[in-house]
Scaffold this active site. Structure first.
Site, PDB file in Angstrom:
ATOM      1  N   LYS A 219       0.844  -1.205   0.000  1.00  0.00           N
ATOM      2  CA  LYS A 219       0.000   0.000   0.000  1.00  0.00           C
ATOM      3  C   LYS A 219       0.877   1.253   0.000  1.00  0.00           C
ATOM      4  CE  LYS A 219      -3.626  -2.492   2.423  1.00  0.00           C
ATOM      5  NZ  LYS A 219      -4.392  -2.764   3.643  1.00  0.00           N
TER       6      LYS A 219
ATOM      7  N   GLN B 297      -5.518  -1.862   9.695  1.00  0.00           N
ATOM      8  CA  GLN B 297      -5.170  -3.139   9.070  1.00  0.00           C
ATOM      9  C   GLN B 297      -5.729  -4.300   9.906  1.00  0.00           C
ATOM     10  OE1 GLN B 297      -3.306  -3.351   6.069  1.00  0.00           O
ATOM     11  NE2 GLN B 297      -3.920  -5.487   6.198  1.00  0.00           N
TER      12      GLN B 297
ATOM     13  N   ASP C 221     -11.402   1.728   3.374  1.00  0.00           N
ATOM     14  CA  ASP C 221     -11.797   0.344   3.112  1.00  0.00           C
ATOM     15  C   ASP C 221     -13.300   0.176   2.892  1.00  0.00           C
ATOM     16  OD1 ASP C 221      -9.378  -1.064   3.070  1.00  0.00           O
ATOM     17  OD2 ASP C 221      -9.241  -1.026   5.259  1.00  0.00           O
TER      18      ASP C 221
END
Ligand code: NAP
Length: 275
Positions: free
Chosen positions: A47, A91, A114
């Site tokens: 990322k 995460q 997300d």
């Protein structure tokens, strides 16, 4: 034909890099990791690499394994309030004693890269324009890039997880596909998958999808990841299925790279809505 996620990712990243430069967009992503999960560290590195490439700043918050939930909640509140932060990623997985849903849902929906907060999932449920989960968006962009029709197609998704299968079923339904969501209790899975014009497997069961389960000419998208002795295996038995599929993703090299590109896509989408 191979659906080349790496090539499409590179093209998308180049376009997004140009957009950031031309529009002089100042974007900053905060990534939070709690603990030492090795796979998470690799995902974060990918990322970060994509962000660096297109000119997005990254702030990493690596918290120790024994971090208290309250500390994590305070950090998220602080990042929500920081006007310099465009987006936040928590995460997963987090250590067991931390409630992932509670913490990720505290992320401001406008900063939810997300697309997992309740507001964003509810918008998806309602069919509104919203921040889509990155893997879901990556699969759609890959299909669109190769001009594979979604509207009116029979789509079978194997796996009803909250990260991929379930939100993907909503997103494809919103694009007028006829969606069947199969799972571990589905009877005669092969009969179900054989109806698919587009078959998407997101289970994490190595080589679950074999040649006899696929209609000739179908598009096959392999999302699953199984790590075994340093190797990555997909849900699809690529060698046999590629004999019958019209289009097929490699794995690795298909959906994974697209997921990373969609983090950038989402961040730009969010930045544009700040104005
Ligand atoms: P998950 O929440 O664990 O869901 C797995 C799903 O697979 C469940 O719905 C389960 O059915 C179903 N399943 C398990 N065994 C099955 C079988 N034998 N036949 C049919 N269905 C079966 O997983 P997830 O978080 O959605 O992720 C799915 C996979 O995608 C994982 O391997 C993950 O690593 C991978 N992934 C890849 C990317 C990427 O970018 N490439 C991104 C995210 C996730 P039940 O509901 O009945 O238990």
């Amino acid at each position: 034909m191979i659906l080349d996620g790496k090539m499409v990712r590179d093209k998308i990243l180049d376009e997004l890099k140009l957009k950031i430069e031309q529009e002089n967009l100042s974007i900053k992503l905060a990534i939070i990791l709690v603990g030492n999960n090795e796979a998470s560290k690799i995902y974060i590195k990918n990322k970060e690499k994509a962000c660096n490439y297109v000119g997005i700043d990254v702030e990493k918050y690596i918290l120790p394994e024994d971090t208290e939930e309250q500390t994590l909640l305070e950090l998220i509140k602080k990042l929500n309030a920081d006007i310099n932060i465009t987006g936040i990623i928590l995460q997963s997985p987090v250590p067991e004693y931390i409630d992932y849903d509670k913490c990720s849902n505290l992320i401001d929906a406008k900063k939810d890269v997300d697309g997992f907060t309740r507001d964003n999932i509810y918008n998806l449920y309602l069919g509104k324009d919203t921040i889509l989960p990155c893997t879901v968006k990556g699969i759609i962009k890959l299909l669109e890039y190769y001009k594979i029709p979604i509207s009116g197609s029979n789509v079978v998704i194997v796996g009803r997880g909250n990260i991929v299968g379930h939100p993907l079923s909503l997103a494809l339904e919103n694009l007028n596909a006829t969606v069947t969501l199969a799972h571990s209790k589905t009877k005669n899975l092969g009969d179900v998958t054989k109806n698919a014009d587009i078959l998407i497997s997101a289970t994490g069961v190595k080589h679950l999808i074999t040649k006899d389960m696929v209609k000739k000419g179908a598009t096959v998208i392999d999302v699953g990841v199984t790590r075994e002795n340093g190797h990555i295996y997909g849900d699809v038995d690529f060698d046999s299925v590629s004999d019958v599929a019209g289009f097929i993703t490699p794995n690795p090299g298909g959906v994974g790279p697209m997921t990373v590109a969609m983090i950038i896509d989402n961040l730009i989408w969010m930045k544009e809505r700040e104005k």
